[in-house]
Design a protein around this motif. Structure first.
Motif, PDB file in Angstrom:
ATOM      1  N   ALA A 234       0.696  -1.198   0.137  1.00 57.14           N
ATOM      2  CA  ALA A 234       0.037  -0.109   0.002  1.00 57.14           C
ATOM      3  C   ALA A 234       0.838   1.112  -0.077  1.00 57.14           C
ATOM      4  CB  ALA A 234      -1.025   0.013   1.254  1.00 57.14           C
ATOM      5  N   ALA A 235       2.098   1.005   0.439  1.00 58.46           N
ATOM      6  CA  ALA A 235       3.169   2.360   0.447  1.00 58.46           C
ATOM      7  C   ALA A 235       3.529   2.701  -0.937  1.00 58.46           C
ATOM      8  CB  ALA A 235       4.075   2.044   1.617  1.00 58.46           C
ATOM      9  N   GLU A 236       3.386   1.681  -1.872  1.00 57.08           N
ATOM     10  CA  GLU A 236       4.033   1.852  -3.093  1.00 57.08           C
ATOM     11  C   GLU A 236       3.412   3.154  -3.943  1.00 57.08           C
ATOM     12  OE1 GLU A 236       6.546   0.714  -5.067  1.00 57.08           O
ATOM     13  OE2 GLU A 236       7.146  -0.627  -3.304  1.00 57.08           O
ATOM     14  N   ALA A 237       3.983   3.720  -4.732  1.00 59.55           N
ATOM     15  CA  ALA A 237       3.353   4.757  -5.578  1.00 59.55           C
ATOM     16  C   ALA A 237       2.050   4.590  -6.080  1.00 59.55           C
ATOM     17  CB  ALA A 237       4.282   5.452  -6.378  1.00 59.55           C
ATOM     18  N   SER A 238       1.775   3.341  -6.577  1.00 60.13           N
ATOM     19  CA  SER A 238       0.638   3.169  -7.427  1.00 60.13           C
ATOM     20  C   SER A 238      -0.363   1.993  -6.271  1.00 60.13           C
ATOM     21  CB  SER A 238       1.041   2.111  -8.328  1.00 60.13           C
ATOM     22  OG  SER A 238       1.554   0.815  -8.171  1.00 60.13           O
ATOM     23  N   GLY A 239       0.271   1.914  -5.099  1.00 55.61           N
ATOM     24  CA  GLY A 239      -0.683   1.117  -4.180  1.00 55.61           C
ATOM     25  C   GLY A 239      -0.761  -0.336  -4.561  1.00 55.61           C
ATOM     26  N   SER A 240       0.278  -0.708  -5.356  1.00 57.27           N
ATOM     27  CA  SER A 240       0.303  -2.182  -5.925  1.00 57.27           C
ATOM     28  C   SER A 240       1.453  -2.378  -6.330  1.00 57.27           C
ATOM     29  CB  SER A 240      -0.724  -2.244  -7.120  1.00 57.27           C
ATOM     30  OG  SER A 240      -0.593  -3.646  -7.670  1.00 57.27           O
ATOM     31  N   TRP A 241       1.983  -3.874  -6.453  1.00 56.64           N
ATOM     32  CA  TRP A 241       3.177  -4.339  -6.683  1.00 56.64           C
ATOM     33  C   TRP A 241       3.351  -4.345  -8.176  1.00 56.64           C
ATOM     34  CZ3 TRP A 241       6.156  -3.687  -2.920  1.00 56.64           C
ATOM     35  CH2 TRP A 241       6.011  -4.189  -1.721  1.00 56.64           C
ATOM     36  N   GLN A 242       2.369  -4.300  -8.713  1.00 54.46           N
ATOM     37  CA  GLN A 242       2.240  -4.131 -10.420  1.00 54.46           C
ATOM     38  C   GLN A 242       3.035  -5.260 -10.878  1.00 54.46           C
ATOM     39  OE1 GLN A 242       3.440   0.305 -10.517  1.00 54.46           O
ATOM     40  NE2 GLN A 242       1.829   0.194 -11.731  1.00 54.46           N
ATOM     41  N   HIS A 243       2.804  -6.267 -10.750  1.00 52.48           N
ATOM     42  CA  HIS A 243       3.792  -7.520 -11.180  1.00 52.48           C
ATOM     43  C   HIS A 243       3.439  -7.867 -12.911  1.00 52.48           C
ATOM     44  CE1 HIS A 243       4.101  -9.620  -6.940  1.00 52.48           C
ATOM     45  NE2 HIS A 243       5.139  -9.057  -7.520  1.00 52.48           N
ATOM     46  N   PRO A 244       2.003  -7.721 -13.284  1.00 47.46           N
ATOM     47  CA  PRO A 244       1.897  -7.900 -14.746  1.00 47.46           C
ATOM     48  C   PRO A 244       2.698  -6.698 -15.395  1.00 47.46           C
ATOM     49  CG  PRO A 244      -0.181  -8.171 -13.803  1.00 47.46           C
ATOM     50  CD  PRO A 244       0.925  -7.666 -12.728  1.00 47.46           C
ATOM     51  N   ALA A 245       2.738  -5.391 -15.075  1.00 44.89           N
ATOM     52  CA  ALA A 245       3.453  -4.307 -15.752  1.00 44.89           C
ATOM     53  C   ALA A 245       4.850  -4.474 -15.490  1.00 44.89           C
ATOM     54  CB  ALA A 245       2.881  -2.892 -15.006  1.00 44.89           C
ATOM     55  N   THR A 246       5.290  -5.152 -14.485  1.00 43.11           N
ATOM     56  CA  THR A 246       6.610  -5.093 -14.294  1.00 43.11           C
ATOM     57  C   THR A 246       7.277  -6.302 -15.514  1.00 43.11           C
ATOM     58  OG1 THR A 246       6.720  -4.880 -12.019  1.00 43.11           O
ATOM     59  CG2 THR A 246       8.510  -6.064 -12.746  1.00 43.11           C
ATOM     60  N   ALA A 247       6.410  -7.382 -15.505  1.00 38.46           N
ATOM     61  CA  ALA A 247       6.910  -8.363 -16.527  1.00 38.46           C
ATOM     62  C   ALA A 247       6.704  -7.610 -17.910  1.00 38.46           C
ATOM     63  CB  ALA A 247       5.857  -9.555 -16.323  1.00 38.46           C
ATOM     64  N   ILE A 248       5.706  -6.908 -18.324  1.00 36.24           N
ATOM     65  CA  ILE A 248       5.461  -6.390 -19.573  1.00 36.24           C
ATOM     66  C   ILE A 248       6.891  -5.308 -19.915  1.00 36.24           C
ATOM     67  CG2 ILE A 248       4.471  -4.866 -21.089  1.00 36.24           C
ATOM     68  CD1 ILE A 248       1.688  -6.071 -19.703  1.00 36.24           C
ATOM     69  N   VAL A 249       7.112  -4.674 -19.000  1.00 33.03           N
ATOM     70  CA  VAL A 249       8.010  -3.532 -19.172  1.00 33.03           C
ATOM     71  C   VAL A 249       9.511  -4.172 -19.546  1.00 33.03           C
ATOM     72  CG1 VAL A 249       9.264  -1.499 -18.382  1.00 33.03           C
ATOM     73  CG2 VAL A 249       6.864  -1.819 -18.147  1.00 33.03           C
ATOM     74  N   LEU A 250       9.903  -5.131 -18.335  1.00 31.88           N
ATOM     75  CA  LEU A 250      11.031  -5.975 -18.529  1.00 31.88           C
ATOM     76  C   LEU A 250      11.177  -6.404 -19.973  1.00 31.88           C
ATOM     77  CD1 LEU A 250      11.618  -7.004 -15.102  1.00 31.88           C
ATOM     78  CD2 LEU A 250      12.738  -5.192 -15.988  1.00 31.88           C
ATOM     79  N   ALA A 251      10.107  -7.168 -20.309  1.00 29.68           N
ATOM     80  CA  ALA A 251      10.179  -8.050 -21.557  1.00 29.68           C
ATOM     81  C   ALA A 251      10.336  -7.068 -23.074  1.00 29.68           C
ATOM     82  CB  ALA A 251       8.848  -8.885 -21.558  1.00 29.68           C
ATOM     83  N   LEU A 252       9.729  -5.922 -22.628  1.00 30.70           N
ATOM     84  CA  LEU A 252       9.765  -4.782 -23.503  1.00 30.70           C
ATOM     85  C   LEU A 252      11.363  -4.704 -23.782  1.00 30.70           C
ATOM     86  CD1 LEU A 252       6.548  -2.898 -23.535  1.00 30.70           C
ATOM     87  CD2 LEU A 252       7.296  -4.445 -25.347  1.00 30.70           C
ATOM     88  N   TRP A 253      11.842  -4.083 -22.752  1.00 34.30           N
ATOM     89  CA  TRP A 253      13.255  -3.919 -22.677  1.00 34.30           C
ATOM     90  C   TRP A 253      14.306  -5.104 -23.180  1.00 34.30           C
ATOM     91  CZ3 TRP A 253      15.703   0.505 -23.223  1.00 34.30           C
ATOM     92  CH2 TRP A 253      14.774   1.717 -22.791  1.00 34.30           C
ATOM     93  N   VAL A 254      13.923  -6.307 -22.967  1.00 33.95           N
ATOM     94  CA  VAL A 254      14.808  -7.272 -23.390  1.00 33.95           C
ATOM     95  C   VAL A 254      14.621  -7.377 -25.169  1.00 33.95           C
ATOM     96  CG1 VAL A 254      14.688  -9.916 -23.833  1.00 33.95           C
ATOM     97  CG2 VAL A 254      14.297  -8.975 -21.417  1.00 33.95           C
ATOM     98  N   ILE A 255      13.496  -6.975 -25.559  1.00 33.40           N
ATOM     99  CA  ILE A 255      13.150  -7.138 -26.898  1.00 33.40           C
ATOM    100  C   ILE A 255      13.858  -5.882 -27.716  1.00 33.40           C
ATOM    101  CG2 ILE A 255      11.742  -6.973 -29.110  1.00 33.40           C
ATOM    102  CD1 ILE A 255       9.562  -8.143 -27.124  1.00 33.40           C
ATOM    103  N   VAL A 256      13.852  -4.541 -26.872  1.00 35.40           N
ATOM    104  CA  VAL A 256      14.374  -3.568 -27.264  1.00 35.40           C
ATOM    105  C   VAL A 256      16.344  -3.818 -27.458  1.00 35.40           C
ATOM    106  CG1 VAL A 256      15.002  -1.142 -26.811  1.00 35.40           C
ATOM    107  CG2 VAL A 256      12.788  -1.969 -26.783  1.00 35.40           C
ATOM    108  N   GLY A 257      16.672  -4.393 -26.343  1.00 35.57           N
ATOM    109  CA  GLY A 257      18.001  -4.690 -25.792  1.00 35.57           C
ATOM    110  C   GLY A 257      18.439  -5.429 -27.249  1.00 35.57           C
ATOM    111  N   LEU A 258      17.734  -6.676 -27.407  1.00 35.76           N
ATOM    112  CA  LEU A 258      18.257  -7.665 -28.412  1.00 35.76           C
ATOM    113  C   LEU A 258      18.228  -7.064 -29.826  1.00 35.76           C
ATOM    114  CD1 LEU A 258      18.889 -10.625 -28.909  1.00 35.76           C
ATOM    115  CD2 LEU A 258      16.229 -11.095 -29.174  1.00 35.76           C
ATOM    116  N   VAL A 259      17.151  -6.202 -30.244  1.00 38.91           N
ATOM    117  CA  VAL A 259      17.092  -5.672 -31.410  1.00 38.91           C
ATOM    118  C   VAL A 259      18.386  -4.550 -31.785  1.00 38.91           C
ATOM    119  CG1 VAL A 259      15.876  -4.075 -32.942  1.00 38.91           C
ATOM    120  CG2 VAL A 259      14.592  -5.949 -31.755  1.00 38.91           C
ATOM    121  N   LEU A 260      18.705  -3.930 -30.746  1.00 36.21           N
ATOM    122  CA  LEU A 260      19.693  -2.977 -30.712  1.00 36.21           C
ATOM    123  C   LEU A 260      21.146  -3.465 -30.631  1.00 36.21           C
ATOM    124  CD1 LEU A 260      18.770  -0.148 -28.317  1.00 36.21           C
ATOM    125  CD2 LEU A 260      18.781   0.109 -30.686  1.00 36.21           C
ATOM    126  N   ALA A 261      21.115  -4.599 -30.023  1.00 37.97           N
ATOM    127  CA  ALA A 261      22.676  -5.538 -29.894  1.00 37.97           C
ATOM    128  C   ALA A 261      22.539  -6.189 -31.485  1.00 37.97           C
ATOM    129  CB  ALA A 261      22.428  -6.518 -28.838  1.00 37.97           C
TER     130      ALA A 261
END
Length: 273
Positions: A234-261
């Motif tokens: 509850a003390a988080e900025a969004s009031g939630s751990w946001q696990h789905p958003a965490t997985a999506i953002v990290l996965a997107l950065w994996v794709i971005v990093g792979l394409v750039l690499a």
């Protein structure tokens, strides 16, 4: 005459394994890397824990307990992004990459060995940090199978994003000398805005929005969900751990990093014709 039997050709796995051994040996022989990866995070954790450790952030969570997940997330980024980018840039400057490219070693085996070395070093680093946090600051271990599962996928996605971005960044550096001047400020800015050195909710909102674009904020938040009590959600900025958003953002950065690499990696120095 006795017919001689030709030695079997090395397999992809055997070549990757041999290269992994070389990577580990080179890491162990590099005192600077050993200090940066192992000693520096330990000193920061002990320093911040000693100075601010007893300050309560929310409920019964102290700053030392809050600081541990951030240092774990930062350790993943430092090893996979900062250290890898600079080490590859050094290998390129010293023509090591050019010589490796001229050997029968497949590029995929070379990068697999690099990534395996990053994972092995990161696991040791995190084990040390977690041990310090549990023994000295009463940090809690992940709760049951679900907690360890969250830790595992956050760790793997964070490591994948960090390593692919590190490989991509290594080619953007004109030379190894520029590595520290370019990469270190990037990491420091992300650490100060992503809830590593400062409590995320105490950072100005516009900086929170800035940090939310990059993987370190989500890595740190994911690790907080594992190492802090459920009541802290509850003390988080969004009031939630946001696990789905965490997985999506990290996965997107994996794709971005792979394409750039893939698009930017070069085996030779920038000044080579």
């Amino acid at each position: 005459m006795t017919a001689t039997t030709a030695a079997p050709a090395p397999t992809w796995m055997s070549m990757a394994r041999s290269r992994f051994v070389v990577e580990i040996r080179e890491f162990v022989r590099s005192r600077e890397q050993m200090v940066f990866i192992f000693a520096f995070p330990m000193m920061l954790l002990l320093l911040f824990g000693s100075v601010f450790g007893d300050q309560v952030i929310s409920g019964d969570v102290t700053f030392a307990q809050y600081f541990l997940p951030g240092m774990i997330a930062s350790g993943i980024l430092n090893t996979g992004f900062q250290s890898l980018a600079m080490s590859i840039a050094i290998d390129r400057d010293e023509d090591i990459l050019k010589r490796v490219y001229a050997t029968p070693l497949p590029a995929t085996a070379f990068f697999a060995a690099k990534i395996a070395q990053v994972i092995a070093v990161t696991v040791v680093q995190l084990a040390i940090l977690i041990a310090i946090g549990v023994v000295l600051y009463d940090a809690q271990l992940p709760d049951g199978a679900e907690g360890w599962w969250i830790f595992t996928w956050v760790f793997l996605l964070g490591t994948a994003a960090s390593t692919t971005l590190g490989i991509a960044m290594s080619s953007l550096l004109r030379n190894a000398k520029a590595g520290s001047a370019v990469v270190t400020p990037i990491v420091l800015i992300l650490q100060f805005t992503s809830g590593v050195f400062l409590v995320y909710t105490q950072i100005p909102v516009f900086l929170q929005h800035f940090a939310a674009v990059f993987p370190l904020k989500w890595l740190a938040q994911g690790m907080r969900s594992v190492f802090l009590p459920e009541s802290f959600e509850a003390a988080e900025a969004s009031g939630s751990w946001q696990h789905p958003a965490t997985a999506i953002v990290l996965a997107l950065w994996v794709i971005v990093g792979l394409v750039l690499a893939v698009r930017t990696f070069r085996w030779t120095r920038h000044d080579d014709n």
